[in-house]
Design a protein around this motif. Structure first.
Motif, PDB file in Angstrom:
ATOM      1  N   ILE A 183      27.258  65.116  30.837  1.00 61.20           N
ATOM      2  CA  ILE A 183      27.408  64.784  29.579  1.00 61.20           C
ATOM      3  C   ILE A 183      26.487  65.596  28.635  1.00 61.20           C
ATOM      4  CG2 ILE A 183      26.748  62.829  27.835  1.00 61.20           C
ATOM      5  CD1 ILE A 183      27.568  60.985  30.063  1.00 61.20           C
ATOM      6  N   TYR A 184      25.279  65.912  28.998  1.00 61.80           N
ATOM      7  CA  TYR A 184      24.326  66.602  28.236  1.00 61.80           C
ATOM      8  C   TYR A 184      24.874  68.087  28.015  1.00 61.80           C
ATOM      9  CZ  TYR A 184      20.660  62.934  28.315  1.00 61.80           C
ATOM     10  OH  TYR A 184      20.021  61.871  28.215  1.00 61.80           O
ATOM     11  N   GLY A 185      25.439  68.459  29.164  1.00 66.21           N
ATOM     12  CA  GLY A 185      25.855  69.980  28.896  1.00 66.21           C
ATOM     13  C   GLY A 185      27.132  70.130  28.168  1.00 66.21           C
ATOM     14  N   ALA A 186      27.968  69.024  27.849  1.00 67.77           N
ATOM     15  CA  ALA A 186      29.125  68.936  27.130  1.00 67.77           C
ATOM     16  C   ALA A 186      29.064  68.565  25.726  1.00 67.77           C
ATOM     17  CB  ALA A 186      30.390  68.258  27.904  1.00 67.77           C
ATOM     18  N   PHE A 187      28.129  67.654  25.374  1.00 70.03           N
ATOM     19  CA  PHE A 187      28.076  67.231  24.221  1.00 70.03           C
ATOM     20  C   PHE A 187      26.777  67.325  23.373  1.00 70.03           C
ATOM     21  CE2 PHE A 187      31.311  64.668  26.593  1.00 70.03           C
ATOM     22  CZ  PHE A 187      32.299  64.647  25.284  1.00 70.03           C
ATOM     23  N   ASP A 188      26.696  67.435  22.035  1.00 67.93           N
ATOM     24  CA  ASP A 188      25.629  67.396  21.265  1.00 67.93           C
ATOM     25  C   ASP A 188      24.675  66.079  21.352  1.00 67.93           C
ATOM     26  OD1 ASP A 188      25.865  69.846  20.284  1.00 67.93           O
ATOM     27  OD2 ASP A 188      26.791  69.260  18.621  1.00 67.93           O
ATOM     28  N   ARG A 189      23.481  65.851  21.725  1.00 67.28           N
ATOM     29  CA  ARG A 189      22.859  64.501  21.783  1.00 67.28           C
ATOM     30  C   ARG A 189      23.143  63.868  20.701  1.00 67.28           C
ATOM     31  NH1 ARG A 189      18.807  64.793  25.595  1.00 67.28           N
ATOM     32  NH2 ARG A 189      19.290  66.647  27.183  1.00 67.28           N
ATOM     33  N   ALA A 190      23.514  64.074  19.389  1.00 67.33           N
ATOM     34  CA  ALA A 190      23.559  63.113  18.385  1.00 67.33           C
ATOM     35  C   ALA A 190      24.950  62.406  18.684  1.00 67.33           C
ATOM     36  CB  ALA A 190      23.871  63.843  17.153  1.00 67.33           C
ATOM     37  N   ASN A 191      25.751  63.113  19.560  1.00 64.28           N
ATOM     38  CA  ASN A 191      27.323  62.333  19.633  1.00 64.28           C
ATOM     39  C   ASN A 191      27.228  61.785  21.037  1.00 64.28           C
ATOM     40  OD1 ASN A 191      28.347  63.004  17.243  1.00 64.28           O
ATOM     41  ND2 ASN A 191      28.942  65.227  17.968  1.00 64.28           N
ATOM     42  N   ILE A 192      26.148  61.474  21.799  1.00 64.16           N
ATOM     43  CA  ILE A 192      25.833  60.691  22.959  1.00 64.16           C
ATOM     44  C   ILE A 192      25.325  59.457  22.793  1.00 64.16           C
ATOM     45  CG2 ILE A 192      24.918  60.798  25.546  1.00 64.16           C
ATOM     46  CD1 ILE A 192      24.855  63.984  24.892  1.00 64.16           C
ATOM     47  N   PHE A 193      25.974  58.330  23.389  1.00 64.15           N
ATOM     48  CA  PHE A 193      25.399  56.965  23.343  1.00 64.15           C
ATOM     49  C   PHE A 193      25.024  56.724  24.849  1.00 64.15           C
ATOM     50  CE2 PHE A 193      25.099  52.445  23.292  1.00 64.15           C
ATOM     51  CZ  PHE A 193      24.319  52.284  22.346  1.00 64.15           C
ATOM     52  N   ILE A 194      24.073  56.354  25.051  1.00 66.03           N
ATOM     53  CA  ILE A 194      23.557  55.953  26.700  1.00 66.03           C
ATOM     54  C   ILE A 194      22.875  54.678  26.506  1.00 66.03           C
ATOM     55  CG2 ILE A 194      22.414  56.552  28.964  1.00 66.03           C
ATOM     56  CD1 ILE A 194      22.973  59.395  28.210  1.00 66.03           C
ATOM     57  N   SER A 195      23.238  53.695  27.215  1.00 63.41           N
ATOM     58  CA  SER A 195      22.638  52.397  27.185  1.00 63.41           C
ATOM     59  C   SER A 195      22.795  51.813  28.706  1.00 63.41           C
ATOM     60  CB  SER A 195      23.225  51.465  26.159  1.00 63.41           C
ATOM     61  OG  SER A 195      22.306  50.401  26.016  1.00 63.41           O
ATOM     62  N   PHE A 196      22.542  50.481  28.763  1.00 55.11           N
ATOM     63  CA  PHE A 196      22.350  50.036  29.977  1.00 55.11           C
ATOM     64  C   PHE A 196      23.001  48.376  29.948  1.00 55.11           C
ATOM     65  CE2 PHE A 196      18.844  52.628  29.477  1.00 55.11           C
ATOM     66  CZ  PHE A 196      18.751  53.492  30.264  1.00 55.11           C
ATOM     67  N   TYR A 197      23.695  48.137  31.090  1.00 55.56           N
ATOM     68  CA  TYR A 197      24.400  46.739  31.243  1.00 55.56           C
ATOM     69  C   TYR A 197      23.214  45.613  30.860  1.00 55.56           C
ATOM     70  CZ  TYR A 197      26.413  42.735  33.401  1.00 55.56           C
ATOM     71  OH  TYR A 197      26.880  41.405  33.622  1.00 55.56           O
ATOM     72  N   GLU A 198      22.115  45.886  31.353  1.00 53.41           N
ATOM     73  CA  GLU A 198      20.976  45.035  31.497  1.00 53.41           C
ATOM     74  C   GLU A 198      20.462  44.791  29.928  1.00 53.41           C
ATOM     75  OE1 GLU A 198      21.078  46.651  35.535  1.00 53.41           O
ATOM     76  OE2 GLU A 198      21.201  47.529  33.444  1.00 53.41           O
ATOM     77  N   THR A 199      20.683  45.451  29.172  1.00 57.55           N
ATOM     78  CA  THR A 199      20.192  45.261  27.807  1.00 57.55           C
ATOM     79  C   THR A 199      21.532  45.393  26.642  1.00 57.55           C
ATOM     80  OG1 THR A 199      19.752  47.824  27.508  1.00 57.55           O
ATOM     81  CG2 THR A 199      18.029  46.212  28.040  1.00 57.55           C
ATOM     82  N   PHE A 201      23.833  43.372  25.714  1.00 66.88           N
ATOM     83  CA  PHE A 201      24.173  42.404  24.929  1.00 66.88           C
ATOM     84  C   PHE A 201      23.021  41.644  24.137  1.00 66.88           C
ATOM     85  CE2 PHE A 201      26.131  42.345  29.210  1.00 66.88           C
ATOM     86  CZ  PHE A 201      27.509  42.510  29.022  1.00 66.88           C
ATOM     87  N   THR A 202      22.187  42.837  23.465  1.00 68.58           N
ATOM     88  CA  THR A 202      21.033  42.317  22.704  1.00 68.58           C
ATOM     89  C   THR A 202      21.417  42.892  21.331  1.00 68.58           C
ATOM     90  OG1 THR A 202      19.901  44.495  23.317  1.00 68.58           O
ATOM     91  CG2 THR A 202      19.520  42.629  25.052  1.00 68.58           C
ATOM     92  N   GLU A 203      20.698  42.264  20.486  1.00 68.99           N
ATOM     93  CA  GLU A 203      20.665  42.723  19.137  1.00 68.99           C
ATOM     94  C   GLU A 203      20.261  44.144  18.778  1.00 68.99           C
ATOM     95  OE1 GLU A 203      19.013  41.347  14.586  1.00 68.99           O
ATOM     96  OE2 GLU A 203      18.536  39.931  16.601  1.00 68.99           O
ATOM     97  N   ASN A 204      19.231  44.677  19.384  1.00 70.96           N
ATOM     98  CA  ASN A 204      18.824  45.907  19.532  1.00 70.96           C
ATOM     99  C   ASN A 204      19.826  46.966  19.714  1.00 70.96           C
ATOM    100  OD1 ASN A 204      16.776  48.091  18.943  1.00 70.96           O
ATOM    101  ND2 ASN A 204      16.896  48.344  20.986  1.00 70.96           N
ATOM    102  N   THR A 205      20.503  46.878  20.853  1.00 70.38           N
ATOM    103  CA  THR A 205      21.541  47.632  21.300  1.00 70.38           C
ATOM    104  C   THR A 205      22.659  47.655  20.646  1.00 70.38           C
ATOM    105  OG1 THR A 205      20.816  47.366  23.637  1.00 70.38           O
ATOM    106  CG2 THR A 205      22.991  48.303  23.195  1.00 70.38           C
ATOM    107  N   MET A 206      23.203  46.492  20.235  1.00 71.59           N
ATOM    108  CA  MET A 206      24.183  46.345  19.130  1.00 71.59           C
ATOM    109  C   MET A 206      24.129  47.261  17.693  1.00 71.59           C
ATOM    110  SD  MET A 206      26.733  45.003  20.572  1.00 71.59           S
ATOM    111  CE  MET A 206      26.010  46.145  21.865  1.00 71.59           C
ATOM    112  N   THR A 207      22.555  47.035  17.371  1.00 68.07           N
ATOM    113  CA  THR A 207      22.318  47.891  16.090  1.00 68.07           C
ATOM    114  C   THR A 207      22.284  49.222  16.217  1.00 68.07           C
ATOM    115  OG1 THR A 207      20.507  46.105  15.455  1.00 68.07           O
ATOM    116  CG2 THR A 207      20.191  48.181  14.376  1.00 68.07           C
ATOM    117  N   LEU A 208      21.807  49.561  17.530  1.00 64.46           N
ATOM    118  CA  LEU A 208      21.839  51.119  17.749  1.00 64.46           C
ATOM    119  C   LEU A 208      23.531  51.610  17.970  1.00 64.46           C
ATOM    120  CD1 LEU A 208      19.132  51.564  20.617  1.00 64.46           C
ATOM    121  CD2 LEU A 208      19.121  52.357  18.194  1.00 64.46           C
TER     122      LEU A 208
END
Length: 266
Positions: A183-199, A201-208
């Motif tokens: 992913i890092y080799g193909a996309f600019d970091r500004a167009n990449i969203f990486i997160s975790f199942y464990e977080t 469903f939280t307000e913080n992740t939804m905001t991001l």
């Protein structure tokens, strides 16, 4: 200001919240994913164990299979289909196929270039989950009918686990140490969203995520369960054995994403 429509390329991981995310995004007025969540174009063409998704011909096929056939065979049917969904109201579309996690950098670049050439800004989303928990959830999902009918015991399910998680198809889906660099080799970091199942469903992740996609997702229902399977505890010795099998992935993630050391405890 970039007014180009956005194409969301969801590359996994399977059993890490992608179906929930698709369902929630689909309810946003400016989003239209078309007729499918998972189109299975690039995995079918590039990943050997996904070849079952290849449609060999369009004769006597249903409309969805014909669409998949055209996308796999035509030079531009994939991107033209999605661009055709865009109008004054619809500004986001996409393809969330978790097995795209096995694509390499060059393959991801190919998808990105085709979509950009027709006028999209391509944003990639990758959700990760504790590899052992992800694998155990996937095995239960594949056996969900037998579990619901009571025709498979917990011990029988556990006995299947090692053979299941060591298969190539499953290994590809949790090889985060390969997916992330691709992913890092193909996309600019500004167009990449990486997160975790464990977080997820939280307000913080939804905001991001809202900021990343530039849409209002305040109405997302974190309590909704999609493709949930019956909860069955995995014996600790089997958890530990699987975790050791994927120890390199845990090590990679703890270095790249230190929070996983806390999130992915046995």
């Amino acid at each position: 200001m970039n007014n180009q429509p956005v194409f969301i390329l969801g590359v996994g991981a399977q059993k890490a919240g992608t179906s929930w995310l698709y369902k929630q995004l689909s309810q946003v007025s400016s989003v239209n994913f078309g007729v499918l969540k998972e189109y299975h174009i690039w995995d079918a063409l590039h990943i050997e164990h996904c070849s079952r998704w290849i449609v060999d011909n369009a004769l006597d096929k249903n409309p969805l299979e014909i669409l998949r056939y055209l996308m796999q065979k035509s030079e531009d049917a994939y991107e033209r289909y999605f661009f055709g969904l865009i109008d004054e109201k619809t500004r986001l579309t996409g393809d969330i196929t978790p097995s795209y996690a096995a694509l390499n950098t060059n393959q991801l670049k190919e998808v990105k270039l085709r979509l950009e050439n027709i006028g999209f800004t391509v944003k990639v989303i990758f959700l990760m989950r504790d590899p052992v928990s992800r694998n155990w959830s996937a095995l239960r999902f594949y056996n969900r009918q037998a579990i619901n009918k009571g025709s498979i015991s917990v011990s029988e399910l556990v006995d299947q686990f090692e053979q299941f998680y060591s298969s190539q198809g499953v290994t590809d889906r949790v090889s985060y140490d390969k997916t992330i660099p691709a992913i890092y080799g193909a996309f600019d970091r500004a167009n990449i969203f990486i997160s975790f199942y464990e977080t997820l469903f939280t307000e913080n992740t939804m905001t991001l995520l809202s900021k990343f996609l530039d849409i209002d997702i305040s109405e997302f229902d974190a309590s909704e369960k999609i493709n949930a399977t019956k909860s069955i505890d995995l014996p600790k010795d089997h958890y530990d054995r699987c975790r050791e099998y994927f120890s390199g992935i845990y090590t990679f993630c703890e270095k790249e994403f230190p929070e996983t050391k806390r999130l992915w405890k046995s």
